[in-house]
Design a protein around this motif. Structure first.
Motif, PDB file in Angstrom:
ATOM      1  N   ALA A 289     -15.477 -11.576 -16.839  1.00  0.00           N
ATOM      2  CA  ALA A 289     -14.235 -11.581 -16.061  1.00  0.00           C
ATOM      3  C   ALA A 289     -14.448 -12.065 -14.633  1.00  0.00           C
ATOM      4  CB  ALA A 289     -13.621 -10.179 -16.048  1.00  0.00           C
ATOM      5  N   VAL A 290     -15.504 -11.593 -13.989  1.00  0.00           N
ATOM      6  CA  VAL A 290     -15.735 -11.986 -12.598  1.00  0.00           C
ATOM      7  C   VAL A 290     -16.079 -13.474 -12.484  1.00  0.00           C
ATOM      8  CG1 VAL A 290     -17.236 -11.639 -10.599  1.00  0.00           C
ATOM      9  CG2 VAL A 290     -16.251  -9.663 -11.784  1.00  0.00           C
ATOM     10  N   PRO A 291     -16.997 -14.012 -13.306  1.00  0.00           N
ATOM     11  CA  PRO A 291     -17.217 -15.455 -13.245  1.00  0.00           C
ATOM     12  C   PRO A 291     -15.967 -16.278 -13.550  1.00  0.00           C
ATOM     13  CG  PRO A 291     -19.039 -14.395 -14.364  1.00  0.00           C
ATOM     14  CD  PRO A 291     -17.996 -13.345 -14.167  1.00  0.00           C
ATOM     15  N   VAL A 292     -15.132 -15.807 -14.493  1.00  0.00           N
ATOM     16  CA  VAL A 292     -13.884 -16.526 -14.781  1.00  0.00           C
ATOM     17  C   VAL A 292     -12.966 -16.513 -13.563  1.00  0.00           C
ATOM     18  CG1 VAL A 292     -11.750 -16.440 -16.139  1.00  0.00           C
ATOM     19  CG2 VAL A 292     -13.962 -16.219 -17.285  1.00  0.00           C
ATOM     20  N   ALA A 293     -12.893 -15.385 -12.885  1.00  0.00           N
ATOM     21  CA  ALA A 293     -12.082 -15.307 -11.668  1.00  0.00           C
ATOM     22  C   ALA A 293     -12.624 -16.222 -10.583  1.00  0.00           C
ATOM     23  CB  ALA A 293     -12.013 -13.864 -11.168  1.00  0.00           C
ATOM     24  N   ARG A 294     -13.933 -16.387 -10.542  1.00  0.00           N
ATOM     25  CA  ARG A 294     -14.538 -17.293  -9.570  1.00  0.00           C
ATOM     26  C   ARG A 294     -14.140 -18.738  -9.817  1.00  0.00           C
ATOM     27  NH1 ARG A 294     -19.284 -15.776  -6.682  1.00  0.00           N
ATOM     28  NH2 ARG A 294     -20.255 -17.763  -7.223  1.00  0.00           N
ATOM     29  N   LEU A 295     -13.709 -19.033 -11.013  1.00  0.00           N
ATOM     30  CA  LEU A 295     -13.193 -20.369 -11.312  1.00  0.00           C
ATOM     31  C   LEU A 295     -11.773 -20.563 -10.801  1.00  0.00           C
ATOM     32  CD1 LEU A 295     -14.449 -20.787 -15.003  1.00  0.00           C
ATOM     33  CD2 LEU A 295     -15.505 -21.675 -12.926  1.00  0.00           C
ATOM     34  N   GLY A 296     -11.149 -19.479 -10.337  1.00  0.00           N
ATOM     35  CA  GLY A 296      -9.802 -19.560  -9.797  1.00  0.00           C
ATOM     36  C   GLY A 296      -8.720 -18.983 -10.679  1.00  0.00           C
ATOM     37  N   HIS A 297      -9.089 -18.351 -11.780  1.00  0.00           N
ATOM     38  CA  HIS A 297      -8.104 -17.816 -12.715  1.00  0.00           C
ATOM     39  C   HIS A 297      -7.813 -16.338 -12.453  1.00  0.00           C
ATOM     40  CE1 HIS A 297      -8.667 -21.590 -14.686  1.00  0.00           C
ATOM     41  NE2 HIS A 297      -9.909 -21.308 -15.053  1.00  0.00           N
ATOM     42  N   ARG A 298      -6.660 -15.870 -12.923  1.00  0.00           N
ATOM     43  CA  ARG A 298      -6.292 -14.458 -12.850  1.00  0.00           C
ATOM     44  C   ARG A 298      -6.772 -13.772 -14.124  1.00  0.00           C
ATOM     45  NH1 ARG A 298      -1.462 -17.049 -10.738  1.00  0.00           N
ATOM     46  NH2 ARG A 298      -0.839 -17.380 -12.907  1.00  0.00           N
ATOM     47  N   VAL A 299      -7.479 -12.662 -13.979  1.00  0.00           N
ATOM     48  CA  VAL A 299      -8.087 -12.004 -15.132  1.00  0.00           C
ATOM     49  C   VAL A 299      -7.648 -10.546 -15.204  1.00  0.00           C
ATOM     50  CG1 VAL A 299     -10.218 -11.526 -16.376  1.00  0.00           C
ATOM     51  CG2 VAL A 299     -10.106 -13.489 -14.823  1.00  0.00           C
ATOM     52  N   THR A 300      -7.169 -10.152 -16.370  1.00  0.00           N
ATOM     53  CA  THR A 300      -6.872  -8.751 -16.656  1.00  0.00           C
ATOM     54  C   THR A 300      -7.926  -8.234 -17.629  1.00  0.00           C
ATOM     55  OG1 THR A 300      -4.487  -9.037 -16.363  1.00  0.00           O
ATOM     56  CG2 THR A 300      -5.201  -7.130 -17.641  1.00  0.00           C
ATOM     57  N   VAL A 301      -8.606  -7.173 -17.258  1.00  0.00           N
ATOM     58  CA  VAL A 301      -9.632  -6.571 -18.103  1.00  0.00           C
ATOM     59  C   VAL A 301      -9.087  -5.266 -18.678  1.00  0.00           C
ATOM     60  CG1 VAL A 301     -11.941  -5.562 -18.193  1.00  0.00           C
ATOM     61  CG2 VAL A 301     -11.506  -7.588 -16.774  1.00  0.00           C
ATOM     62  N   VAL A 302      -9.106  -5.153 -19.994  1.00  0.00           N
ATOM     63  CA  VAL A 302      -8.703  -3.921 -20.673  1.00  0.00           C
ATOM     64  C   VAL A 302      -9.952  -3.300 -21.275  1.00  0.00           C
ATOM     65  CG1 VAL A 302      -7.351  -2.914 -22.540  1.00  0.00           C
ATOM     66  CG2 VAL A 302      -6.377  -4.771 -21.157  1.00  0.00           C
ATOM     67  N   ASP A 303     -10.269  -2.080 -20.866  1.00  0.00           N
ATOM     68  CA  ASP A 303     -11.477  -1.411 -21.348  1.00  0.00           C
ATOM     69  C   ASP A 303     -11.219   0.100 -21.379  1.00  0.00           C
ATOM     70  OD1 ASP A 303     -14.625  -2.273 -21.669  1.00  0.00           O
ATOM     71  OD2 ASP A 303     -14.392  -0.187 -21.024  1.00  0.00           O
ATOM     72  N   PRO A 304     -11.765   0.814 -22.377  1.00  0.00           N
ATOM     73  CA  PRO A 304     -11.514   2.263 -22.459  1.00  0.00           C
ATOM     74  C   PRO A 304     -12.311   3.093 -21.478  1.00  0.00           C
ATOM     75  CG  PRO A 304     -12.880   1.555 -24.284  1.00  0.00           C
ATOM     76  CD  PRO A 304     -12.461   0.308 -23.574  1.00  0.00           C
ATOM     77  N   SER A 305     -13.318   2.520 -20.830  1.00  0.00           N
ATOM     78  CA  SER A 305     -14.226   3.298 -19.984  1.00  0.00           C
ATOM     79  C   SER A 305     -13.823   3.262 -18.512  1.00  0.00           C
ATOM     80  CB  SER A 305     -15.650   2.761 -20.126  1.00  0.00           C
ATOM     81  OG  SER A 305     -16.500   3.312 -19.145  1.00  0.00           O
ATOM     82  N   PRO A 306     -13.464   4.410 -17.926  1.00  0.00           N
ATOM     83  CA  PRO A 306     -13.170   4.442 -16.489  1.00  0.00           C
ATOM     84  C   PRO A 306     -14.369   4.027 -15.644  1.00  0.00           C
ATOM     85  CG  PRO A 306     -12.412   6.458 -17.560  1.00  0.00           C
ATOM     86  CD  PRO A 306     -13.252   5.724 -18.561  1.00  0.00           C
ATOM     87  N   ASN A 307     -15.572   4.396 -16.072  1.00  0.00           N
ATOM     88  CA  ASN A 307     -16.768   4.032 -15.315  1.00  0.00           C
ATOM     89  C   ASN A 307     -16.970   2.518 -15.295  1.00  0.00           C
ATOM     90  OD1 ASN A 307     -17.364   6.703 -14.752  1.00  0.00           O
ATOM     91  ND2 ASN A 307     -18.714   6.937 -16.524  1.00  0.00           N
ATOM     92  N   ALA A 308     -16.729   1.889 -16.438  1.00  0.00           N
ATOM     93  CA  ALA A 308     -16.859   0.432 -16.494  1.00  0.00           C
ATOM     94  C   ALA A 308     -15.835  -0.241 -15.599  1.00  0.00           C
ATOM     95  CB  ALA A 308     -16.715  -0.061 -17.935  1.00  0.00           C
TER      96      ALA A 308
END
Length: 274
Positions: A67-86
């Motif tokens: 997600a972070v490298p994709v955002a570095r390309l200039g895109h908007r990223v939504t991450v869905v994950d069950p882990s609050p720590n993650a």
């Protein structure tokens, strides 16, 4: 009215998008093939839509390895994950990379995906390391596809059966290798930490059945998990040569059967073509 599914856009000048994020040696071996393919797919999607900024969903994206490298390309990223720590680690990592305004973390999973995101709201969906752990893989793929706009890109990465069989055999665990080969879920025993593995044909079938045209199948970590780490770490030039070998073998069907992971890249069919 602002779109609640998109992260807020800062009024401050934004850093120019970057082609890629530098990879640590071990991370490079795990992700290089998928990352290169994904970047090219996002570039093609951007050209097709006429927009340099895409909406990308990373389901099961954890702390943001993609997600972070994709955002570095200039895109908007939504991450869905069950882990609050993650998700906390994702927030910190995005801030350190200077892309906090383009990364949004939401707690949830692919089974309840549309409790937290909208249908048909994304240009690309990443579903990496998810299908191994869901009860209904076909449902998981359908949800990922339903989150895509027509023509959107699906990037699916899952554990490969053949790689596990080969690894157990090379470690001298022949009974476990045979059990993984015969088991419908591809598990080598009660101590196996992976609930399910797939063949390339199984993954391609799930994707095609969900309305996605399969563009390419890649074997990931074909050799990397078999090469002694000390060789990669100490032999001059070994890492780069191994990365080249992985890239060369990735699309060859003969090597899909022994890959640790399998990557399927596809495009959602338009309504008229479904």
């Amino acid at each position: 009215m602002s779109d609640p599914m998109r992260p807020p856009v800062s009024s401050q000048p934004q850093p120019a998008p970057q082609r890629a994020e530098p990879l640590r040696p071990r991370a490079a071996l795990r992700t290089a093939v998928v990352w290169d393919v994904l970047q090219d797919a996002l570039d093609r999607r951007a050209k097709a839509t006429g927009s340099d900024t895409l909406d990308v969903l990373d389901t099961g994206g954890g702390s943001g390895n993609f997600a972070v490298p994709v955002a570095r390309l200039g895109h908007r990223v939504t991450v869905v994950d069950p882990s609050p720590n993650a998700l906390f680690a994702l927030e910190r990592r995005a801030a350190e990379a200077g892309v906090a305004d383009r990364v949004r973390g939401v707690q949830g999973d692919i089974s309840g995906l549309f409790d937290v995101v909208e249908h048909a709201a994304f240009d690309a969906v990443l579903c990496h390391g998810v299908l191994e752990y869901v009860e209904e893989p076909a449902e998981g793929v359908r949800h990922a596809v339903d989150a895509l706009r027509d023509g959107g890109v699906l990037s699916l990465l899952a554990a490969g059966l053949g790689g596990a069989v080969l690894a157990r055999a090379l470690a001298g665990h022949f009974k476990e290798a045979r059990q993984a080969l015969d088991d419908p879920a591809g598990r080598w025993g009660e101590g196996d930490p992976v609930p399910r593995r797939f063949t390339a044909e199984q993954l391609s079938g799930l994707v095609a059945d969900a309305g996605v045209a399969v563009g390419a199948v890649h074997g990931v970590r074909v050799f990397a998990d078999l090469v002694p780490g000390v060789l990669v770490d100490t032999e001059p030039g070994a890492l780069q040569e191994l990365l080249k070998l992985e890239a060369a073998a990735a699309e060859l069907p003969a090597f899909h059967a022994v890959a640790t992971q399998l990557h399927v890249l596809g495009e959602k069919r338009t309504t008229e073509g479904a």
